[in-house]
Design a protein around this motif. Structure first.
Motif, PDB file in Angstrom:
ATOM      1  N   GLU A   2       0.814  -1.210   0.000  1.00  0.00           N
ATOM      2  CA  GLU A   2       0.000   0.000   0.000  1.00  0.00           C
ATOM      3  C   GLU A   2       0.852   1.266   0.000  1.00  0.00           C
ATOM      4  O   GLU A   2       1.937   1.301   0.578  1.00  0.00           O
ATOM      5  CB  GLU A   2      -0.916   0.103   1.232  1.00  0.00           C
ATOM      6  CG  GLU A   2      -1.512  -1.118   1.787  1.00  0.00           C
ATOM      7  CD  GLU A   2      -0.611  -1.794   2.788  1.00  0.00           C
ATOM      8  OE1 GLU A   2       0.512  -2.197   2.409  1.00  0.00           O
ATOM      9  OE2 GLU A   2      -1.029  -1.932   3.947  1.00  0.00           O
ATOM     10  N   ARG A   3       0.338   2.314  -0.614  1.00  0.00           N
ATOM     11  CA  ARG A   3       0.976   3.623  -0.527  1.00  0.00           C
ATOM     12  C   ARG A   3       0.578   4.257   0.809  1.00  0.00           C
ATOM     13  O   ARG A   3      -0.425   3.875   1.407  1.00  0.00           O
ATOM     14  CB  ARG A   3       0.519   4.532  -1.685  1.00  0.00           C
ATOM     15  CG  ARG A   3       0.498   3.864  -3.049  1.00  0.00           C
ATOM     16  CD  ARG A   3       1.877   3.384  -3.466  1.00  0.00           C
ATOM     17  NE  ARG A   3       2.822   4.468  -3.726  1.00  0.00           N
ATOM     18  CZ  ARG A   3       2.943   5.099  -4.895  1.00  0.00           C
ATOM     19  NH1 ARG A   3       2.182   4.745  -5.921  1.00  0.00           N
ATOM     20  NH2 ARG A   3       3.827   6.058  -5.071  1.00  0.00           N
ATOM     21  N   MET A   4       1.377   5.230   1.242  1.00  0.00           N
ATOM     22  CA  MET A   4       1.086   5.815   2.562  1.00  0.00           C
ATOM     23  C   MET A   4       0.914   7.323   2.485  1.00  0.00           C
ATOM     24  O   MET A   4       1.775   8.040   1.973  1.00  0.00           O
ATOM     25  CB  MET A   4       2.219   5.480   3.537  1.00  0.00           C
ATOM     26  CG  MET A   4       2.017   6.105   4.899  1.00  0.00           C
ATOM     27  SD  MET A   4       3.314   5.548   6.018  1.00  0.00           S
ATOM     28  CE  MET A   4       3.336   6.882   7.191  1.00  0.00           C
ATOM     29  N   ILE A   5      -0.206   7.775   3.002  1.00  0.00           N
ATOM     30  CA  ILE A   5      -0.503   9.208   3.091  1.00  0.00           C
ATOM     31  C   ILE A   5      -0.402   9.564   4.569  1.00  0.00           C
ATOM     32  O   ILE A   5      -1.026   8.910   5.408  1.00  0.00           O
ATOM     33  CB  ILE A   5      -1.931   9.498   2.565  1.00  0.00           C
ATOM     34  CG1 ILE A   5      -2.053   9.047   1.104  1.00  0.00           C
ATOM     35  CG2 ILE A   5      -2.285  10.971   2.727  1.00  0.00           C
ATOM     36  CD1 ILE A   5      -3.486   9.048   0.567  1.00  0.00           C
ATOM     37  N   LEU A   6       0.398  10.572   4.888  1.00  0.00           N
ATOM     38  CA  LEU A   6       0.700  10.851   6.301  1.00  0.00           C
ATOM     39  C   LEU A   6       0.136  12.196   6.755  1.00  0.00           C
ATOM     40  O   LEU A   6       0.179  13.189   6.023  1.00  0.00           O
ATOM     41  CB  LEU A   6       2.232  10.867   6.477  1.00  0.00           C
ATOM     42  CG  LEU A   6       2.780  11.195   7.865  1.00  0.00           C
ATOM     43  CD1 LEU A   6       2.389  10.113   8.880  1.00  0.00           C
ATOM     44  CD2 LEU A   6       4.313  11.338   7.822  1.00  0.00           C
ATOM     45  N   PHE A   7      -0.397  12.192   7.978  1.00  0.00           N
ATOM     46  CA  PHE A   7      -0.726  13.440   8.688  1.00  0.00           C
ATOM     47  C   PHE A   7       0.022  13.404  10.013  1.00  0.00           C
ATOM     48  O   PHE A   7       0.038  12.378  10.685  1.00  0.00           O
ATOM     49  CB  PHE A   7      -2.236  13.545   8.965  1.00  0.00           C
ATOM     50  CG  PHE A   7      -2.563  14.662   9.921  1.00  0.00           C
ATOM     51  CD1 PHE A   7      -2.821  15.944   9.443  1.00  0.00           C
ATOM     52  CD2 PHE A   7      -2.560  14.459  11.299  1.00  0.00           C
ATOM     53  CE1 PHE A   7      -3.076  16.989  10.328  1.00  0.00           C
ATOM     54  CE2 PHE A   7      -2.817  15.505  12.183  1.00  0.00           C
ATOM     55  CZ  PHE A   7      -3.078  16.771  11.690  1.00  0.00           C
TER      56      PHE A   7
END
Ligand code: UDP
Length: 429
Positions: free
Chosen positions: A225-230
């Protein structure tokens, strides 16, 4: 020995201890700023004492921060966390105990530097007693925050705005982190431009750097999976809701590869009626309603020393804040070579360059965020290309540079005083 080795700074940070764990409702960029600047000033030969309210029963009164920098825990009110508005009532006690400490320590200072409004009130007092120059920095401004605050938990009191006004009038120099910040000080607080110095915040370039992405991803249990970070405090102002709605829009895009959204931050205070818990529950309900339970990971607060691998593992960091006076998270991500999709507000305009190292979104529309995130996560080389430019840009923002510029400012103020230019009159303009 350099002359500036004799420079002694009293730094006031009443409610933000530079040693406090980060990522809670009230700890973040300001704590980092004071910690890093104090350490680097110490390396430059400056003595720094950071005075902060004691927030634990068993903390040492004096804790070394670096060779020439110390944190002084000043008793004022109960020895535990208090929301900032409740600290106001304890400021007189803070002043008395700080004065007693200084007398017993035989300390004296060349400049007093306040951070945030609570400290501004106290710095004004000591400036008038000691007759030394005063520098003020606010980090956020009540008048501005109230323009964008979406709910009562995050609105600021008129007391705070009043103290900010008095502090702006009293300070010999006010530090703005960007030209946007300076504009707000002028527009909302009638600050005198000649007394404003623009000095951007910084990033620890030794800690935050590009690394082995696969190792970082593996350590976080990610496979394909790709990762989107906050990363940030769990507050409505941080715009996490926009990110969640953007994630929903991304799931609906046929071309989108599988992805996870990692949300770092959140450290409940243990107080009854904790606003962070309210906001967290609101967001978690929204995740359920949007059908995103298997896409969102709530990491809670993470020690800053562990954060580089989160940024290194991420394909993109999203900073969807309704307002950011500077926004250290964007810079930390950039320093790790990870591009940023951020709202086009405040200090984010000073670091993120639209279409070069990230994207700036002028709206609150989740679809606009989704489009840009999809563009970065797409099959092109855009993500790597932006990441390389982001790292290069971040290298201009090391803390050493910030501390060096602060040192120049302190020395100018000390020299002006030595040449008979008295500090500006307190509480008058
Ligand atoms: N931070 C952290 N751990 C967390 C969440 C945040 O160490 O779990 C740090 C982050 O690395 C950054 C700071 O908190 O240095 C947040 O600063 P920023 O300027 O982005 O936001 P602020 O808190 O000032 O609104």
């Amino acid at each position: 020995m350099n002359d500036h080795l004799h420079l002694r700074i009293a730094t006031l940070s009443v409610h933000a201890c530079p040693l406090a764990p980060l990522g809670s409702w009230e700890t973040g960029g300001m704590n980092v700023y004071i910690r890093e600047v104090s350490r680097h000033l110490s390396d430059l030969g400056v003595h720094v004492d950071v005075f902060t309210r004691q927030q634990g029963e068993h903390v040492d009164a004096v804790v070394p921060l670096a060779e020439r920098a110390r944190v002084i825990h000043v008793p004022a009110g109960p020895g535990r966390y208090l929301p900032k508005d409740r600290v106001v009532a304890h400021l007189p006690e803070f002043i008395c105990n700080m004065r007693d400490f200084i007398q017993s320590d035989n300390a004296g200072y060349d400049v007093i530097h306040s951070h945030y409004w609570l400290s501004g009130r106290i710095a004004g007092y000591f400036k008038s007693v000691w007759r030394i120059p005063m520098v003020a920095m606010f980090h956020t401004l009540a008048e501005l925050k109230n323009q964008v605050s979406p709910n009562d938990d995050e609105r600021e009191s008129t007391v705070r705005a009043g103290i900010e006004r008095m502090t702006v009038a009293a300070a010999d120099r006010v530090i703005a982190s960007t030209t946007v910040d300076r504009g707000h000080l002028e527009d909302y607080y009638e600050a005198d431009r000649e007394r404003i110095t623009i000095l951007p915040c910084g990033v620890d370039l030794d800690l935050f750097h590009p690394g082995d992405t696969d190792a970082a991803r593996g350590s976080l249990g990610l496979s394909e999976e790709r990762m989107i970070l906050f990363v940030g405090r769990i507050q409505q102002l941080k715009g996490i809701e926009v990110l969640l709605r953007a994630a929903r829009a991304l799931v609906d895009r046929a071309e989108m590869p599988p992805f996870q959204v990692m949300i770092v931050g959140g450290r409940p205070s243990g107080e009854r009626n904790d606003p962070e818990i309210r906001e967290l529950h609101r967001l978690q309900r929204l995740v359920g309603e949007l059908g995103l339970n298997d896409r969102i990971r709530w990491a809670g607060a993470i020690d800053q020393r562990e954060l580089p691998r989160y940024y290194q593992a991420a394909d993109v960091t999203v900073v969807p804040s309704t307002y950011e006076s500077f926004g250290l998270v964007a810079l930390e991500s950039m320093a790790c070579g990870t591009p940023v999709v951020a709202s086009k507000v405040g200090g984010l305009l000073a670091t993120v360059q639209n279409g070069e190292n990230g994207f700036l979104i002028p709206s609150r529309n989740p679809d606009d965020y989704a489009c840009r995130i999809a563009e970065l996560l797409g099959p092109t080389k855009l993500q790597q290309q932006f990441g390389t430019v982001a790292r290069e840009r971040a290298t201009h923002f090391g803390w050493r540079r910030v501390a060096t510029q602060l040192l120049d400012l302190y020395q100018d103020l000390r020299a002006a005083r030595a040449h008979g230019q008295a500090p500006t009159t307190v509480w008058q303009k």
